[in-house]
Design an enzyme around this catalytic site. Structure first.
Site, PDB file in Angstrom:
ATOM      1  N   GLN A  66      43.630  59.607  25.799  1.00  0.00           N
ATOM      2  CA  GLN A  66      43.829  58.655  24.705  1.00  0.00           C
ATOM      3  C   GLN A  66      45.302  58.275  24.538  1.00  0.00           C
ATOM      4  OE1 GLN A  66      41.872  60.883  21.627  1.00  0.00           O
ATOM      5  NE2 GLN A  66      42.968  62.737  22.180  1.00  0.00           N
ATOM      6  N   ASP A 141      40.582  72.039  20.988  1.00  0.00           N
ATOM      7  CA  ASP A 141      40.754  70.601  21.214  1.00  0.00           C
ATOM      8  C   ASP A 141      40.825  70.360  22.714  1.00  0.00           C
ATOM      9  OD1 ASP A 141      41.751  68.098  19.281  1.00  0.00           O
ATOM     10  OD2 ASP A 141      42.333  67.911  21.391  1.00  0.00           O
ATOM     11  N   ALA A 173      34.844  71.474  23.220  1.00  0.00           N
ATOM     12  CA  ALA A 173      34.329  72.345  22.159  1.00  0.00           C
ATOM     13  C   ALA A 173      32.905  72.820  22.449  1.00  0.00           C
ATOM     14  CB  ALA A 173      34.373  71.616  20.816  1.00  0.00           C
ATOM     15  N   ASP A 190      35.989  68.530  13.271  1.00  0.00           N
ATOM     16  CA  ASP A 190      37.087  67.594  12.956  1.00  0.00           C
ATOM     17  C   ASP A 190      37.270  66.696  14.172  1.00  0.00           C
ATOM     18  OD1 ASP A 190      39.198  66.333  11.749  1.00  0.00           O
ATOM     19  OD2 ASP A 190      40.633  67.951  12.078  1.00  0.00           O
TER      20      ASP A 190
END
Length: 328
Positions: A66, A141, A173, A190
């Site tokens: 990203q 993460d 995860a 999250d």
């Protein structure tokens, strides 16, 4: 991290600067003028955008997964942007993270362990580590570069990243939960919203909740996840589906919402367990004082109380309190 920059002239005297090769993040500024005339632009919908006046771009980069930027905005302070979407703002990120973390921990009788899926910026871990009873927080993460970026540039979370109770894992995860033998009192999602085909979609499915996540909860364990936009016109994007999916897996499920100004919408969370979720407003202030180090900026007993404004959509009821609204 690498970057590419392309200038696309506008007829109105502005230039649009795409900071990254895939142009997820855009800045507008007047030609030949300084950064104080720059704006960050985020697309809310195909025909809707909103902009933030910038002081400057603090840092930017691209990871394997990203695009990342840290912007200094005039209204919201420092802002973390990933793939062109506001992730958190210095001005009001405490609303999102307090709502994500504290209700589940306060509902649990004596939480000792927590697993956070995602949370690379460190704010969820920061809030969790304020709870005196917690002995271990695993934060998993997938993006090492995002975590390193946030560890370096988000000064508010430096202490959390250095905390000895934090076990920071770089992994998917789903795979991490599958491989771990231990169970947790609290599991937190999250994650980015479940866009079909996106990297997080599989972490919102019934099979994931039922076959992988739920078996990793201890007795009286609680699962909580962010659930995307939950406004009057946006709650059907993902919020309702997440709520309904989790209801197929857990016995007790509640959804709650709060307005987050920097997200330009009401946001939603879903909390679930196979044991009753005790949220008694009269006892919450006492619990907060006993269990949490320092003062909360948003949540208190009053904000957790179900009261006042009521509206109906389909067969659901949303009851709004001072700050967050629980769906019952």
């Amino acid at each position: 991290m690498g970057e590419a920059m392309e200038f696309v002239p506008y007829n109105n005297g502005f230039s649009k600067i795409a900071l990254f090769e895939n142009k997820h993040i855009a800045i507008e500024k007047k030609n030949h003028e300084e950064d104080e005339d720059s704006w960050f632009e985020e697309e809310i919908d195909v025909d809707l955008k909103w902009s933030f006046a910038l002081n400057r771009v603090l840092h930017k980069g691209t990871s394997e997964f990203q695009d990342i930027a840290l912007l200094d905005t005039k209204h919201f302070g420092k802002v973390l942007v990933i793939d062109g979407k506001m992730q958190s703002a210095e001005f009001d990120e405490f609303i999102y993270h307090e709502c994500l973390i504290h209700p589940a921990l306060l509902c649990h009788p004596n939480p000792k362990t927590m697993f956070i899926m995602g949370g690379g910026e460190g704010s969820a871990a920061r809030e969790a580590l304020r709870h005196r009873s917690l002995e271990k927080v695993v934060m998993c993460d997938i993006d090492q570069e995002v975590v390193d970026f946030c560890k370096t540039h988000l000064t508010a979370n430096h202490e959390a990243f250095r905390n000895m109770k934090l076990d920071l894992v770089i992994n998917d995860a789903k795979a991490e939960l599958e491989d771990r033998q231990e169970k947790f009192d609290i599991i937190v999602g999250d994650l980015a919203d479940p866009v079909e085909g996106g990297p997080c979609y599989q972490l919102y499915t019934k099979s994931f909740y039922e076959d992988i996540l739920k078996p990793k909860l201890n007795t009286k364990g609680i699962f909580v996840t962010q659930a995307g936009p939950a406004g009057v016109f946006t709650h059907k994007e993902v919020f309702s589906s997440i709520y309904n999916t989790i209801k197929q897996v857990f016995k007790y499920v509640r959804a709650y919402t709060a307005h987050v100004p920097s997200f330009a919408d009401t946001w939603g969370w879903v909390i679930a367990s196979d044991y009753p979720l005790s949220i008694e407003a009269g006892k919450m202030d006492k619990k907060i004082g006993e269990r949490i180090e320092g003062e909360l900026l948003y949540l208190n007993g009053a904000s957790l109380k179900n009261e006042t404004h009521v509206y109906a959509e389909d067969n659901a009821r949303f009851i709004h309190g001072h700050g967050i609204a629980f769906r019952i």
